[in-house]
Write a protein that holds these residues in place. Sequence first.
Motif, PDB file in Angstrom:
ATOM      1  N   ILE A  27      88.591  59.391  30.757  1.00 43.04           N
ATOM      2  CA  ILE A  27      89.383  59.501  31.979  1.00 43.04           C
ATOM      3  C   ILE A  27      90.484  58.449  31.909  1.00 43.04           C
ATOM      4  O   ILE A  27      90.354  57.455  31.185  1.00 43.04           O
ATOM      5  N   ALA A  43      92.177  60.369  36.628  1.00 40.37           N
ATOM      6  CA  ALA A  43      91.213  59.769  37.546  1.00 40.37           C
ATOM      7  C   ALA A  43      91.929  58.770  38.438  1.00 40.37           C
ATOM      8  O   ALA A  43      93.039  58.325  38.139  1.00 40.37           O
ATOM      9  N   GLU A  47      88.019  54.978  40.121  1.00 45.59           N
ATOM     10  CA  GLU A  47      87.125  55.609  39.141  1.00 45.59           C
ATOM     11  C   GLU A  47      87.236  54.932  37.781  1.00 45.59           C
ATOM     12  O   GLU A  47      86.230  54.679  37.110  1.00 45.59           O
TER      13      GLU A  47
END
Length: 243
Positions: A27, A43, A47
């Motif tokens: 991510i 993301a 996160e």
Amino acid sequence: MKAAVYGLGRFGSFWAECLYKAGCEVIAYSRSPHALPEGVSSASEEEVLNAPVLFFCVAISAFEGVLRNIGGKIGKDTIVMDTCSVKILPAKWMHEYIPSDRTIIATHPMFGPDSGRNGVEGLPLVMCPVSPEGEKYQEMKAFFSSMGLDVLEMSAEKHDEEAAYSQGVTHFVGRTLSQMGMKPTPIATQGYRNLMTIVEQTCNDPLQLFYDLQRYNPYAKEMRLSLQVAIEKVLNALRREEG
């Protein structure tokens, strides 16, 4: 392994794709808009900061400011690594701005989108522990080895001293040759072609990287002085031959 990349500039995008090809779920978050590399999911900042493994891929000159703003928000179980081309100052900043109970490792993949375009197997990656070595440090060392990287462990001080005379001088010469306006020629020798490769690789990188390498490596000034002295010696020798 789930890995997060903070920053999707030229190197961050390349590194994110390398991690994906190594089998990671990747991510990424970037403060400015960038296309997502193959296999990489977008993301939120939160996160990314709470991922199991976090790589910072931001400019050296911006890194301290980023850490000052978000260092305290990094997840307790997150392994934190930078990818800066100098190590003393980034290691110091991570130690200062990230809570001491996190696993922090200063790393430098000694390659980029040009030198690693045919794969990174066999290329060197430097690891400099910031927090005490432990299970998570060994986990990352094993992961880098599984990518086929040549993992080198050393202090941040040793890295910067050596990098000033390897990476630093390479970028300095590449930028200098570019300023000379050197171009490909049909009568080029192999040596000249090698020089043009240096120009291409160094000048494809952002100019900010060149400035940061010279500004933030404490050994860079010494390297430039040594280079200047060496050039003067060669020029003086030529002057003596010319009479």
